[in-house]
Design an enzyme around this catalytic site. Structure first.
Site, mmCIF file in Angstrom:
data_model
loop_
_atom_site.group_PDB
_atom_site.id
_atom_site.type_symbol
_atom_site.label_atom_id
_atom_site.label_comp_id
_atom_site.label_asym_id
_atom_site.label_seq_id
_atom_site.Cartn_x
_atom_site.Cartn_y
_atom_site.Cartn_z
ATOM 1 N N ASP A 279 42.775 -14.812 35.792
ATOM 2 C CA ASP A 279 41.987 -15.766 36.551
ATOM 3 C C ASP A 279 40.925 -16.318 35.613
ATOM 4 O O ASP A 279 40.576 -15.689 34.600
ATOM 5 C CB ASP A 279 41.358 -15.068 37.763
ATOM 6 C CG ASP A 279 40.481 -15.997 38.578
ATOM 7 O OD1 ASP A 279 40.940 -17.103 38.912
ATOM 8 O OD2 ASP A 279 39.324 -15.617 38.863
ATOM 9 N N ASP B 246 37.690 -18.527 36.701
ATOM 10 C CA ASP B 246 36.308 -18.623 37.162
ATOM 11 C C ASP B 246 35.767 -17.264 37.587
ATOM 12 O O ASP B 246 36.381 -16.548 38.384
ATOM 13 C CB ASP B 246 36.220 -19.616 38.324
ATOM 14 C CG ASP B 246 36.655 -21.012 37.892
ATOM 15 O OD1 ASP B 246 36.203 -21.450 36.816
ATOM 16 O OD2 ASP B 246 37.449 -21.642 38.602
ATOM 17 N N ASP C 214 38.412 -11.576 39.590
ATOM 18 C CA ASP C 214 37.162 -11.147 40.215
ATOM 19 C C ASP C 214 37.179 -11.267 41.734
ATOM 20 O O ASP C 214 36.278 -10.760 42.398
ATOM 21 C CB ASP C 214 36.015 -12.034 39.720
ATOM 22 C CG ASP C 214 36.096 -13.437 40.335
ATOM 23 O OD1 ASP C 214 35.243 -13.796 41.157
ATOM 24 O OD2 ASP C 214 37.057 -14.165 40.016
#
Length: 221
Positions: free
Chosen positions: A7, A9, A182
């Site tokens: 991922d 961001d 996250d």
């Protein structure tokens, strides 16, 4: 062969490139601060809460691309990379990517953020493959709409599988598959890979990771 998916961001980056792109355009006077800043924050809050309407968000986020020539957008993006993105790229995150690349793993960034914003970021990390939401184009200009399934929640699995198929591969072609994220929005893809890793996770993902015995790491150093 091993697969490593990242991922972007708040995982490889210490912030959110989608949110920062809109804030950057506001700072340039391209978008009206009074109108867009509150909307940008509202969409970001919904994303963090897991209640984001991805299609409404894309209508908001992709519309500015349709109002400007690609040359102008590219010039802004170069400034955006220098002032907003590179400061969010930690040595720890770059080292993690480098370890997977040097091991010969097939690597890709998998992100809901559109490919115009994220393509140069992906290249900055030295990663060849990007699985992202695609902004539609017509006659060399962006239309303000997405093309195909957004790479969001379950859509990430669909888009990753289409990408693997384009390479003549599938999940079973890999000895192991990692996905670093996250966000609880990525739980579908985290549950799909053999080695899910929570990176500086939000509260919901942290609870799930600890309950499932997934590694929890930080790339903030």
């Amino acid at each position: 062969m091993k697969l490593a998916l990242f991922d972007l961001d708040n995982t490889l980056l210490t912030g959110d490139s989608d949110f920062e792109w809109a804030q950057f355009l506001i700072s340039k006077g391209v978008l009206d601060r009074e109108v867009h800043e509150a909307k940008n924050q509202k969409f970001y809050d919904h994303y963090k809460a897991g209640t984001l309407d991805i299609h409404a968000f894309l209508d908001f986020q992709l519309a500015p691309l349709s109002r400007h020539a690609r040359e102008e957008l590219d010039a802004w993006h170069r400034e955006f990379m220098a002032t907003r993105i590179r400061p969010m790229m930690t040595a720890t995150a770059q080292a993690l990517v480098r370890r997977h690349l040097e091991a010969g793993d097939l690597c890709a960034i998998v992100t809901a953020t559109n490919s115009f914003v994220t393509g140069p970021i992906c290249r900055e990390f030295g990663i060849e493959h990007l699985v992202a939401t695609i902004p539609a184009q017509q006659d060399g200009r962006f239309t303000g709409k997405p093309r195909g399934t957004p790479a969001f929640k379950d859509g990430k699995i669909e888009r990753v599988e289409a990408w693997l198929e384009s390479l003549g591969l599938w999940w079973g072609a890999f000895e192991t598959s990692h996905f670093y994220s996250d966000s609880h929005n990525d739980l579908p893809l985290l549950a799909k890979v053999s080695h899910p890793v929570a990176v500086d996770p939000d509260d919901t993902l942290r609870v799930q990771a600890l309950a499932s015995g997934w590694p929890v790491i930080s790339l903030r150093g």
